[in-house]
Design a protein around this motif. Structure first.
Motif, PDB file in Angstrom:
ATOM      1  N   LEU A   1       0.810  -1.222   0.000  1.00 31.96           N
ATOM      2  CA  LEU A   1       0.000   0.000   0.000  1.00 31.96           C
ATOM      3  C   LEU A   1       0.843   1.270   0.000  1.00 31.96           C
ATOM      4  O   LEU A   1       0.437   2.279  -0.536  1.00 31.96           O
ATOM      5  CB  LEU A   1      -0.922   0.030   1.220  1.00 31.96           C
ATOM      6  CG  LEU A   1      -1.990  -1.044   1.307  1.00 31.96           C
ATOM      7  CD1 LEU A   1      -2.809  -0.859   2.575  1.00 31.96           C
ATOM      8  CD2 LEU A   1      -2.893  -1.029   0.092  1.00 31.96           C
ATOM      9  N   GLN A   2       1.991   1.222   0.645  1.00 35.69           N
ATOM     10  CA  GLN A   2       2.839   2.413   0.811  1.00 35.69           C
ATOM     11  C   GLN A   2       2.050   3.541   1.459  1.00 35.69           C
ATOM     12  O   GLN A   2       2.110   4.690   1.032  1.00 35.69           O
ATOM     13  CB  GLN A   2       3.443   2.841  -0.521  1.00 35.69           C
ATOM     14  CG  GLN A   2       4.347   1.792  -1.120  1.00 35.69           C
ATOM     15  CD  GLN A   2       4.895   2.184  -2.467  1.00 35.69           C
ATOM     16  OE1 GLN A   2       4.486   3.166  -3.085  1.00 35.69           O
ATOM     17  NE2 GLN A   2       5.826   1.401  -2.946  1.00 35.69           N
ATOM     18  N   ASP A   3       1.318   3.188   2.490  1.00 30.40           N
ATOM     19  CA  ASP A   3       0.504   4.129   3.250  1.00 30.40           C
ATOM     20  C   ASP A   3       1.321   4.592   4.451  1.00 30.40           C
ATOM     21  O   ASP A   3       1.590   3.811   5.365  1.00 30.40           O
ATOM     22  CB  ASP A   3      -0.777   3.416   3.695  1.00 30.40           C
ATOM     23  CG  ASP A   3      -1.718   4.294   4.495  1.00 30.40           C
ATOM     24  OD1 ASP A   3      -1.248   5.094   5.323  1.00 30.40           O
ATOM     25  OD2 ASP A   3      -2.937   4.151   4.319  1.00 30.40           O
ATOM     26  N   ASP A   4       1.740   5.863   4.453  1.00 23.53           N
ATOM     27  CA  ASP A   4       2.595   6.378   5.527  1.00 23.53           C
ATOM     28  C   ASP A   4       1.967   6.190   6.902  1.00 23.53           C
ATOM     29  O   ASP A   4       2.649   5.849   7.861  1.00 23.53           O
ATOM     30  CB  ASP A   4       2.899   7.865   5.309  1.00 23.53           C
ATOM     31  CG  ASP A   4       3.841   8.091   4.142  1.00 23.53           C
ATOM     32  OD1 ASP A   4       4.573   7.152   3.758  1.00 23.53           O
ATOM     33  OD2 ASP A   4       3.841   9.211   3.603  1.00 23.53           O
TER      34      ASP A   4
ATOM     35  N   THR B   1      -2.847   8.860  -0.790  1.00 21.65           N
ATOM     36  CA  THR B   1      -2.278   8.464   0.500  1.00 21.65           C
ATOM     37  C   THR B   1      -1.838   7.005   0.532  1.00 21.65           C
ATOM     38  O   THR B   1      -1.292   6.543   1.531  1.00 21.65           O
ATOM     39  CB  THR B   1      -3.292   8.685   1.643  1.00 21.65           C
ATOM     40  OG1 THR B   1      -4.458   7.894   1.387  1.00 21.65           O
ATOM     41  CG2 THR B   1      -3.664  10.152   1.757  1.00 21.65           C
ATOM     42  N   ARG B   2      -2.110   6.276  -0.522  1.00 21.68           N
ATOM     43  CA  ARG B   2      -1.734   4.861  -0.599  1.00 21.68           C
ATOM     44  C   ARG B   2      -1.851   4.379  -2.037  1.00 21.68           C
ATOM     45  O   ARG B   2      -2.330   5.089  -2.900  1.00 21.68           O
ATOM     46  CB  ARG B   2      -2.606   4.010   0.317  1.00 21.68           C
ATOM     47  CG  ARG B   2      -4.067   3.985  -0.115  1.00 21.68           C
ATOM     48  CD  ARG B   2      -4.975   3.315   0.870  1.00 21.68           C
ATOM     49  NE  ARG B   2      -5.075   4.159   2.043  1.00 21.68           N
ATOM     50  CZ  ARG B   2      -5.391   3.731   3.255  1.00 21.68           C
ATOM     51  NH1 ARG B   2      -5.652   2.482   3.457  1.00 21.68           N
ATOM     52  NH2 ARG B   2      -5.473   4.549   4.270  1.00 21.68           N
ATOM     53  N   GLN B   3      -1.433   3.147  -2.246  1.00 21.70           N
ATOM     54  CA  GLN B   3      -1.511   2.536  -3.567  1.00 21.70           C
ATOM     55  C   GLN B   3      -2.650   1.531  -3.608  1.00 21.70           C
ATOM     56  O   GLN B   3      -2.939   0.858  -2.616  1.00 21.70           O
ATOM     57  CB  GLN B   3      -0.204   1.793  -3.899  1.00 21.70           C
ATOM     58  CG  GLN B   3       1.028   2.667  -3.894  1.00 21.70           C
ATOM     59  CD  GLN B   3       1.006   3.672  -5.020  1.00 21.70           C
ATOM     60  OE1 GLN B   3       0.818   3.320  -6.179  1.00 21.70           O
ATOM     61  NE2 GLN B   3       1.203   4.927  -4.685  1.00 21.70           N
TER      62      GLN B   3
ATOM     63  N   VAL C   1      -8.689  -1.927  -3.964  1.00 21.34           N
ATOM     64  CA  VAL C   1      -8.146  -0.927  -3.051  1.00 21.34           C
ATOM     65  C   VAL C   1      -8.468  -1.323  -1.618  1.00 21.34           C
ATOM     66  O   VAL C   1      -9.390  -2.083  -1.366  1.00 21.34           O
ATOM     67  CB  VAL C   1      -8.693   0.490  -3.353  1.00 21.34           C
ATOM     68  CG1 VAL C   1      -8.298   0.931  -4.745  1.00 21.34           C
ATOM     69  CG2 VAL C   1     -10.198   0.550  -3.175  1.00 21.34           C
ATOM     70  N   TYR C   2      -7.665  -0.802  -0.720  1.00 23.06           N
ATOM     71  CA  TYR C   2      -7.858  -1.048   0.712  1.00 23.06           C
ATOM     72  C   TYR C   2      -7.867   0.309   1.376  1.00 23.06           C
ATOM     73  O   TYR C   2      -6.851   0.974   1.462  1.00 23.06           O
ATOM     74  CB  TYR C   2      -6.725  -1.928   1.237  1.00 23.06           C
ATOM     75  CG  TYR C   2      -6.830  -2.302   2.702  1.00 23.06           C
ATOM     76  CD1 TYR C   2      -8.039  -2.569   3.313  1.00 23.06           C
ATOM     77  CD2 TYR C   2      -5.683  -2.438   3.456  1.00 23.06           C
ATOM     78  CE1 TYR C   2      -8.117  -2.928   4.642  1.00 23.06           C
ATOM     79  CE2 TYR C   2      -5.728  -2.813   4.790  1.00 23.06           C
ATOM     80  CZ  TYR C   2      -6.947  -3.051   5.372  1.00 23.06           C
ATOM     81  OH  TYR C   2      -7.020  -3.413   6.684  1.00 23.06           O
ATOM     82  N   LEU C   3      -9.044   0.747   1.805  1.00 23.03           N
ATOM     83  CA  LEU C   3      -9.169   2.099   2.377  1.00 23.03           C
ATOM     84  C   LEU C   3      -9.234   2.075   3.871  1.00 23.03           C
ATOM     85  O   LEU C   3      -9.688   1.200   4.492  1.00 23.03           O
ATOM     86  CB  LEU C   3     -10.418   2.781   1.815  1.00 23.03           C
ATOM     87  CG  LEU C   3     -10.423   2.935   0.302  1.00 23.03           C
ATOM     88  CD1 LEU C   3     -11.750   3.505  -0.172  1.00 23.03           C
ATOM     89  CD2 LEU C   3      -9.276   3.806  -0.153  1.00 23.03           C
TER      90      LEU C   3
ATOM     91  N   ILE D   1       2.173   0.335  12.103  1.00 18.91           N
ATOM     92  CA  ILE D   1       2.425  -1.103  12.219  1.00 18.91           C
ATOM     93  C   ILE D   1       3.622  -1.584  11.419  1.00 18.91           C
ATOM     94  O   ILE D   1       3.973  -2.750  11.479  1.00 18.91           O
ATOM     95  CB  ILE D   1       1.181  -1.913  11.800  1.00 18.91           C
ATOM     96  CG1 ILE D   1       0.785  -1.613  10.366  1.00 18.91           C
ATOM     97  CG2 ILE D   1       0.037  -1.658  12.738  1.00 18.91           C
ATOM     98  CD1 ILE D   1      -0.371  -2.432   9.861  1.00 18.91           C
ATOM     99  N   GLY D   2       4.251  -0.723  10.655  1.00 20.16           N
ATOM    100  CA  GLY D   2       5.393  -1.122   9.845  1.00 20.16           C
ATOM    101  C   GLY D   2       4.983  -1.394   8.406  1.00 20.16           C
ATOM    102  O   GLY D   2       3.819  -1.635   8.108  1.00 20.16           O
ATOM    103  N   ALA D   3       5.965  -1.334   7.537  1.00 22.72           N
ATOM    104  CA  ALA D   3       5.707  -1.555   6.111  1.00 22.72           C
ATOM    105  C   ALA D   3       5.308  -3.000   5.870  1.00 22.72           C
ATOM    106  O   ALA D   3       5.628  -3.891   6.645  1.00 22.72           O
ATOM    107  CB  ALA D   3       6.954  -1.205   5.310  1.00 22.72           C
TER     108      ALA D   3
END
Length: 130
Positions: free
Chosen positions: A75-78, A108-110, A128-130, A84-86
């Motif tokens: 996701l690359q969600d900051d 905000t994410r991929q 997608v995962y929102l 929780i970590g990458a």
């Protein structure tokens, strides 16, 4: 099509040092049962934590979930990466030929966009995962 949030990739926690998802075999059996009972040939799994590492990339994920092809994207969600970590991502598997796949920039994410070789123009799927 099966869409399922598999909660922390089958791990009991988001611990980046865990080696095997505790619920991995249960997830695998559930997918197999659903595929067999409902002729499901395309699977979208969200919260597939570290599946690229655990199963060795796209071909390993395909083997694990019993499909011909698979794609995985983090996701690359900051916000999530800080909390929780990458490693939180989306896994996609199908028995159709994947014509193309790409990251979908959601700011905000991929997300994951896939075009399957189905029909005259292909079947486009956005996961997608929102």
């Amino acid at each position: 099509m099966l869409a399922w949030n598999i909660q922390s990739g089958g791990f009991s926690t988001y611990d980046p040092n865990s080696t095997n998802p505790e619920r991995g075999p249960k997830i695998q059996r559930a997918i197999s049962t659903i595929r067999n009972q409902h002729a499901t040939n395309t699977i979208c799994l969200t919260d597939a934590f570290r599946w690229d590492e655990v199963y060795g990339g796209d071909s390993g994920i395909a083997t694990h979930i019993g499909t011909r092809e698979a794609r995985f994207i983090r996701l690359q969600d900051d916000r999530l990466d800080r909390k929780i970590g990458a490693g939180v991502g989306i896994a996609f598997g199908t028995n159709h030929t994947i014509e193309s796949s790409r990251a979908l920039d959601l700011d905000t994410r991929q997300g994951l966009g896939v075009i399957l070789d189905v029909g005259k123009h292909g079947l486009q799927i956005a996961n997608v995962y929102l």
